[in-house]
Design an enzyme around this catalytic site. Structure first.
Site, PDB file in Angstrom:
ATOM      1  N   GLU A   1       0.850  -1.199   0.000  1.00  0.00           N
ATOM      2  CA  GLU A   1       0.000   0.000   0.000  1.00  0.00           C
ATOM      3  C   GLU A   1       0.881   1.244   0.000  1.00  0.00           C
ATOM      4  OE1 GLU A   1      -3.177   2.418   2.834  1.00  0.00           O
ATOM      5  OE2 GLU A   1      -2.001   0.744   3.646  1.00  0.00           O
TER       6      GLU A   1
ATOM      7  N   ALA B   1      -4.097  13.786  -7.575  1.00  0.00           N
ATOM      8  CA  ALA B   1      -3.050  12.777  -7.771  1.00  0.00           C
ATOM      9  C   ALA B   1      -3.427  11.709  -8.783  1.00  0.00           C
ATOM     10  CB  ALA B   1      -2.710  12.124  -6.433  1.00  0.00           C
TER      11      ALA B   1
END
EC number: 2.3.1.48
Length: 464
Positions: free
Chosen positions: A200, A244
């Site tokens: 992650e 993003a």
């Protein structure tokens, strides 16, 4: 007698007045001579002054001409100097551009591609990419602190304490871009789950003053190669905010999650308003050489195409249009028939690629997908997880299906698009109780959609 005396007096008085009014010839002559003499002197002085002025003007003109010549010489010298400076600047610019170009030979042909400034800086030893974690060493803690400061500045919506806790957490690892000797300019903090073969990405940021040098892309390539070489991890998952998403798409991330939910659900942190994205890494690719690999693949494909086609042959222009404006038969154009052209292809090419409402529908759908309440509707309901859903809901719909239909030009009108969107919300409310999170999210997202469409006057009537 008195009167006679008065008249005599008057006559005498008149006579005296007459006498006084008569000019003295002698005196007048002297005055005229003086005036004439003075007049001559004044004329001489004026002539002398004019001559002196003329001489001064001539001197000034000569001086002005000399100054002009000096200025012209100076301008010429300055012009030559400027030209030399421009040539030097152009030469430096060429050298700088050549520094970023990398070339290699393949099958007798030279290929070139441009490297990012970050790659050149690493090659020159100006920057390095370091993997650090909280092992209590002084240098690693300094780098982690630099990363923490950048994350806190570049991610203002994240709680500062939360960022600090994760950066220093021993289960997390960071890769930092370090400018020598020890200035941190950016980095990525991630948490690997080796047994589940994914990691992650928690934080990713580059200092605002360094974002035009390709550090972000080069950093991600380093991270991919490092993770593949040191662990069984082959997937990245991350929650990206609206700003993003573009960056992660360029780095190979997608909104389509191929990993089974049971692999990652409950292990990664869920951020409200973020979009979950996944990157599947290719085992045989070295991502730091990806530019060269892609160029080689392109060269090989072109080589195969040249072996079976003449599309690379450059033919001269048609002489037909030089003296004529009449149409030409496409089949007589050299190379066109060999390329596989048919009249049907021309008809297809002339058709509009997108409908008139495509841009509006694409914008509204993108806004819906990025909304904080969109997560229950992002994908179709899993039949295995909710077995009776498709027994209750006869006309299922979700945002990913809407995206597929939009890309396939299935929506001929805006009404069809709005119908499918409302179907998503109505299905949710039909299946779920009004006290559930799903029901509430359906109301929130529908309200958001109505507000967005009302902003467009020509379609506002569809949601009234």
């Amino acid at each position: 007698m008195d009167s006679d005396t008065e008249s005599v007096k008057r006559r005498k008085s008149s006579g005296s007045e007459s006498e006084s009014s008569v000019r003295d010839p002698k005196r007048t002559k002297i005055e005229d001579e003086d005036f004439q003499e003075n007049g001559i002197d004044d004329e001489d002085e004026e002539e002398e002054e004019e001559e002196a002025k003329d001489e001064g003007d001539e001197d000034d003109e000569e001086k002005g001409e000399d100054d002009e010549e000096d200025d012209e010489e100076k301008e010429g010298e300055d012009g030559e100097g400027e030209e030399e400076d421009e040539e030097e600047d152009e030469e430096k610019k060429r050298e700088e551009e050549e520094k970023y170009v990398t070339s290699f030979n393949f099958d007798g042909v030279e290929y070139k591609y441009k490297e990012r400034p970050a790659v050149i800086e690493e090659r020159e030893g100006k920057i390095e990419f370091r993997v650090v974690n909280n092992d209590n060493s002084k240098e690693n803690l300094m780098i982690l602190t630099g990363l923490k400061n950048i994350f806190q500045k570049q991610l203002p919506k994240m709680p500062r304490e939360y960022i600090a806790r994760l950066v220093y957490d021993r289960s997390h690892v960071s890769m930092a871009v370090v400018r020598k000797p020890l200035t941190v300019v950016g980095g990525i903090t991630f948490r690997p789950f080796d047994t589940r073969k994914f990691a992650e990405i928690v934080f990713c940021a580059i200092s605002s003053t360094e974002q035009v040098r390709g550090y972000g892309a080069h950093l991600m390539n380093h991270l991919k190669d490092y993770v593949k070489a040191t662990s069984p991890v082959m997937y990245f998952l991350t929650y990206a905010d609206n700003y993003a998403i573009g960056y992660f798409k360029k780095q190979g991330f997608s909104k389509e999650i191929s990993l089974d939910r049971s692999v990652w659900m409950g292990y990664i942190k869920d951020y409200e308003g973020g979009t979950l994205m996944q990157c599947s890494m290719l085992p045989r690719i070295r991502y730091l050489d990806v530019n060269k690999i892609l160029l080689l693949q392109k060269a090989l494909i072109h080589k195969k195409i040249r072996a079976i086609s003449k599309s690379h042959v450059v033919r001269k222009g048609l002489d037909h249009f030089r003296d004529s404006t009449t149409p030409v038969d496409p089949m007589t154009i050299p190379g066109l028939k060999e390329a596989g052209w048919t009249p049907e292809m021309d008809e297809l090419a002339r058709r509009p690629k997108r409908g008139p409402h495509f841009a509006v529908m694409q914008h509204v759908l993108s806004e819906l997908q990025n909304h904080a309440s969109a997560w229950p509707f992002a994908q179709a309901v899993n039949r295995d997880e909710v077995p009776d859903y498709y027994e209750v809901i006869k006309e299922p719909m979700d945002l990913s299906t809407m995206e597929q239909r939009l890309e396939a030009d299935s929506y001929k009108t805006m009404e069809e698009f709005v119908y499918d969107a409302r179907l998503v919300f109505n299905n949710c409310r039909a299946y779920n109780n009004e006290t559930t999170t799903y029901y509430k999210n359906a109301n929130k997202l529908e309200k958001f959609m109505v507000a967005k469409i009302k902003e467009i006057p020509e379609y506002s009537h569809l949601v009234e």
